[in-house]
Design a protein around this motif. Structure first.
Motif, PDB file in Angstrom:
ATOM      1  N   GLU A   1      25.841  21.487 -54.663  1.00 35.17           N
ATOM      2  CA  GLU A   1      24.380  21.438 -54.488  1.00 35.17           C
ATOM      3  C   GLU A   1      23.790  22.838 -54.507  1.00 35.17           C
ATOM      4  O   GLU A   1      22.738  23.084 -55.121  1.00 35.17           O
TER       5      GLU A   1
ATOM      6  N   GLU B   1      32.117  13.392 -57.279  1.00 36.49           N
ATOM      7  CA  GLU B   1      32.553  13.724 -55.924  1.00 36.49           C
ATOM      8  C   GLU B   1      31.821  12.878 -54.886  1.00 36.49           C
ATOM      9  O   GLU B   1      32.403  12.502 -53.853  1.00 36.49           O
ATOM     10  N   GLU B   2      30.551  12.563 -55.150  1.00 40.07           N
ATOM     11  CA  GLU B   2      29.798  11.709 -54.227  1.00 40.07           C
ATOM     12  C   GLU B   2      30.397  10.304 -54.174  1.00 40.07           C
ATOM     13  O   GLU B   2      30.455   9.676 -53.109  1.00 40.07           O
ATOM     14  N   GLU B   3      30.853   9.798 -55.335  1.00 42.01           N
ATOM     15  CA  GLU B   3      31.525   8.493 -55.355  1.00 42.01           C
ATOM     16  C   GLU B   3      32.837   8.550 -54.565  1.00 42.01           C
ATOM     17  O   GLU B   3      33.178   7.630 -53.813  1.00 42.01           O
TER      18      GLU B   3
ATOM     19  N   ILE C   1      30.768  19.021 -52.030  1.00 37.66           N
ATOM     20  CA  ILE C   1      29.440  18.575 -52.482  1.00 37.66           C
ATOM     21  C   ILE C   1      28.385  19.612 -52.113  1.00 37.66           C
ATOM     22  O   ILE C   1      27.472  19.906 -52.899  1.00 37.66           O
TER      23      ILE C   1
ATOM     24  N   SER D   1      34.895   7.854 -47.041  1.00 36.91           N
ATOM     25  CA  SER D   1      34.189   7.503 -45.808  1.00 36.91           C
ATOM     26  C   SER D   1      34.475   6.058 -45.398  1.00 36.91           C
ATOM     27  O   SER D   1      34.652   5.757 -44.211  1.00 36.91           O
TER      28      SER D   1
ATOM     29  N   MET E   1      29.457  16.583 -59.436  1.00 37.70           N
ATOM     30  CA  MET E   1      28.919  16.255 -58.119  1.00 37.70           C
ATOM     31  C   MET E   1      28.754  14.740 -57.961  1.00 37.70           C
ATOM     32  O   MET E   1      29.035  14.181 -56.899  1.00 37.70           O
ATOM     33  N   GLU E   2      28.306  14.069 -59.020  1.00 33.99           N
ATOM     34  CA  GLU E   2      28.165  12.612 -58.953  1.00 33.99           C
ATOM     35  C   GLU E   2      29.527  11.947 -58.717  1.00 33.99           C
ATOM     36  O   GLU E   2      29.646  10.997 -57.932  1.00 33.99           O
TER      37      GLU E   2
ATOM     38  N   TRP F   1      33.472  10.638 -52.112  1.00 28.24           N
ATOM     39  CA  TRP F   1      33.120  10.774 -50.691  1.00 28.24           C
ATOM     40  C   TRP F   1      32.814   9.397 -50.092  1.00 28.24           C
ATOM     41  O   TRP F   1      33.215   9.096 -48.966  1.00 28.24           O
ATOM     42  N   THR F   2      32.132   8.557 -50.859  1.00 33.39           N
ATOM     43  CA  THR F   2      31.817   7.204 -50.380  1.00 33.39           C
ATOM     44  C   THR F   2      33.093   6.415 -50.104  1.00 33.39           C
ATOM     45  O   THR F   2      33.235   5.756 -49.065  1.00 33.39           O
TER      46      THR F   2
ATOM     47  N   SER G   1      35.521  16.952 -48.824  1.00 36.40           N
ATOM     48  CA  SER G   1      34.636  16.407 -49.853  1.00 36.40           C
ATOM     49  C   SER G   1      33.185  16.801 -49.581  1.00 36.40           C
ATOM     50  O   SER G   1      32.448  17.179 -50.509  1.00 36.40           O
ATOM     51  N   GLU G   2      32.767  16.735 -48.323  1.00 36.02           N
ATOM     52  CA  GLU G   2      31.402  17.133 -47.965  1.00 36.02           C
ATOM     53  C   GLU G   2      31.158  18.607 -48.272  1.00 36.02           C
ATOM     54  O   GLU G   2      30.091  18.981 -48.787  1.00 36.02           O
TER      55      GLU G   2
END
Length: 650
Positions: free
Chosen positions: A597, A632-634, A593, A640, A629-630, A636-637, A589-590
């Motif tokens: 970016e 994927e960031e959710e 992202i 994690s 990306m938004e 990733w959270t 996931s990182e």
């Protein structure tokens, strides 16, 4: 990947198996099972093309590669360990030579516009891309990782293969096959020459890296951890069970019970028909019915029953003298071979009635200490054998001591005493010497058959200290069950050198770990030891093997029940697997992202250019990437948080 249709193999009047049909699919993990002599090794040879069947077809696509590890193979003695292992990349080496040759040819030519030059460029590009896709940069690292995983130290890499035993050279061959990364791996008894740590590493490799696997093994824990499908060769047929071995055993038992009921019904029907024929054969008024019964009898196809499960066969060691309280006491025992110290400061006491395991990497001194106990080799320090101790010893070369002139039956009859003599045929059958095999002379037996015969002979001798050095290598699962039950019921003391976790489970209550020149004591069963040592971690194993020697550590906790030990160990393995999976998911996931970016920065730069200000495709892509990306960031959270929870729970 491989399709088998109507396969038939004959070595005599009766086919080994016939009308066998199955398909090997990608990611299949298949255990090939059956009694010794059923045709398991023959099936592997047919699948890899080394042997032709009597009938039927084996279809292997042209682009499918097959790797085969036989039980016995011809080994090379004129290279070092690393040079021999590097042969696994012979195809990569040849490809590199072709790429280098084309590169030199391109550098020397000046006809840049010619068709021939363009064809050469195209060929070079294709071959170079293929070469890079093979991951050639990691070849050396892969070789090192595989050899270390199979038990070699880095100091061994430069040693000639001729300095190693046959078992270690088989490991080199296994390493080569694994490094070739074939589409289908065919492995015939791959664990026979591996210790517990190497078997664990192989399990992990096959689970994570192999594509399709077909294996023959008598290590129940190994095939349960690796396979998800079971092919059984029985009564000349191949039966496909879409389950792992333990589940197959349950299904097979149910199937055999059904077969037995059907067989009994058929035998009753046959008996009734024969009785009717005999009673009314000479009565003219019943002639039509008699002829009808005779025709029905001729048409009956006999129901075959799977080979009898001999695991219920019971053996018991004959009674013997009571030994002293401590059959074996070692005090500061040391053994050197020249400048090499095998072990030092070994101090241990084995109590009467204890059953202990000697475990550790090959070459760490397990068999050496056994030979010291037997008085076969000199050592320094003090080693005492207790009062009235009578030793029964099974070594790797025990089979060579049998009288080749005797038959199998006579070999056992010469040591059997009392009531056991009436059961010799049953005992031989339990160890795969049933029927005509009991009349064979020892001189014509294979190495594995001699080892089994030596094991039976030992089981019938009156001893109170039993020392078994790798006793299960040539036994099938039923025979191992018979041996395990006999040792468990043994009233005396037992020392067992083995890498077979399933055999040791529930049998031993103490484990002596050999490594780094020391012998450490662990109270509890084999799964207590594995859990305590966290044997899944290859890094921790390497660190443990090379760590500075420490005093023998005794765990104070009382041994838990074997079943609970195994369950705890399995749960720990599963938790670690989930942890590794969660870590990979976070890393992926990182990386995703990061790529988004980078793309957003590129699109930003393009849209800042006035020439692209009205380019709707760029604007649309920017909006889409931003939205992804938004999301994927959710994700990733959430990943994690899940990872953190797993780390806390372990």
């Amino acid at each position: 990947m491989i399709s088998v249709e109507g396969l038939k193999v004959e070595f005599g009047a009766k086919p080994l198996f016939s009308d066998a049909s199955f398909v090997i699919n990608p990611r299949d993990r298949i255990a090939l099972v059956g009694k010794n002599g059923a045709g398991k090794s023959t099936m592997l040879k047919i699948l890899c093309g080394q042997q032709r069947p009597t009938g039927g077809t084996v279809s292997v696509p042209a682009d499918t590669s097959v790797g085969y590890l036989p039980q016995v193979m011809k080994l090379q003695d004129n290279t070092t360990v690393l040079e021999e292992t590097r042969k696994a990349f012979a195809g990569v080496t040849r490809l590199k030579e072709r790429v280098d040759a084309m590169e030199r040819e391109l550098a020397g030519r000046t006809d840049y516009e010619s068709d021939d030059y363009m064809r050469l460029v195209e060929r070079f590009t294709t071959e170079h891309d293929r070469y890079m896709m093979m991951g050639v940069e990691s070849c050396e690292a892969d070789m090192e990782r595989t050899l270390v995983g199979l038990g070699f130290s880095r100091d061994d890499f430069g040693r000639p293969t001729s300095e190693f035993s046959g078992g270690w050279r088989m490991r080199i061959e296994l390493a080569k096959i694994l490094l070739e990364r074939p589409d289908v791996l065919l492995l015939d008894e791959p664990t026979n020459h591996l210790d517990i740590e190497s078997i664990q590493w192989l399990e992990q490799f096959l689970a994570q890296s192999a594509k399709a696997v077909v294996l023959v093994s008598h290590d129940r824990a190994f095939i349960n951890n690796v396979t998800n499908r079971t092919l059984e060769i029985s009564c000349g047929r191949v039966i496909d069970y879409k389950v792992k071995y333990d589940e197959y055993v349950v299904l097979r038992r149910e199937r055999r019970e059904q077969q037995l009921r059907a067989y009994e019904n058929q035998q009753k029907e046959i008996a009734d028909m024969k009785d009717f024929i005999e009673r009314f054969r000479y009565k003219p008024t019943k002639a039509v019915q008699v002829q009808s019964r005779i025709k029905q009898l001729e048409k009956i196809v006999p129901i075959e029953i799977d080979e009898v499960d001999t695991s219920a066969m019971h053996l018991k060691f004959p009674p013997c003298l009571r030994s002293g309280d401590f059959p074996v006491i070692c005090d500061d025992v040391r053994k050197d071979y020249g400048r090499h110290t095998v072990f030092d400061h070994v101090s241990l006491s084995i109590r009467r009635g204890e059953k202990v395991a000697f475990v550790g990497r090959n070459g760490e001194g397990k068999s050496t200490l056994v030979k010291c106990i037997m008085g076969e080799i000199p050592f320094s320090g003090t080693l005492k054998i207790g009062h009235n101790v009578q030793i029964g010893y099974f070594a790797q070369n025990q089979a060579q001591l049998l009288d080749e002139r005797l038959t199998v039956f006579d070999t056992i009859d010469s040591v059997a005493r009392g009531e056991i003599r009436t059961r010799i045929k049953n005992i031989l059958g339990a160890f795969m010497f049933g029927g005509e095999a009991s009349d064979k002379r020892v001189g014509v037996l294979s190495g594995g058959e001699r080892s089994r015969l030596a094991m039976i002979r030992l089981l019938l001798e009156p001893v109170n200290l039993l020392i078994l050095d790798e006793p299960t290598n040539h036994l099938d699962m039923q025979s191992k069950d018979v041996l395990k039950e006999a040792v468990r019921a043994f009233d005396g003391t037992a020392i067992i050198v083995s890498h077979d976790r399933e055999f040791l489970d529930g049998l031993v209550t103490k484990v002596y770990e050999f490594g780094g020149g020391r012998v450490r004591e662990h109270i509890g069963g084999i799964y207590d030891f594995l859990r305590h040592r966290d044997i899944d971690s290859l890094d921790s194993l390497g660190a443990a093997a090379n760590a500075a020697p420490a005093a023998a550590a005794v765990r104070e906790a009382a041994p838990t029940a074997p079943e609970h030990s195994r369950q705890d160990y399995t749960e720990r393995k599963e938790a670690q697997r989930r942890l590794r999976k969660a870590e990979r998911a976070v890393e992926e996931s990182e990386a995703k992202i990061g790529r988004m970016e980078s793309r957003l920065k590129e699109l930003d730069a393009l849209l800042c250019d006035p020439a692209n200000a009205s380019d709707m495709e760029l604007v649309s892509e920017y909006t889409s990437v931003k939205k992804d990306m938004e999301a994927e960031e959710e994700r990733w959270t959430a990943l994690s948080e899940e990872l953190e929870g797993l780390r806390t729970s372990i």
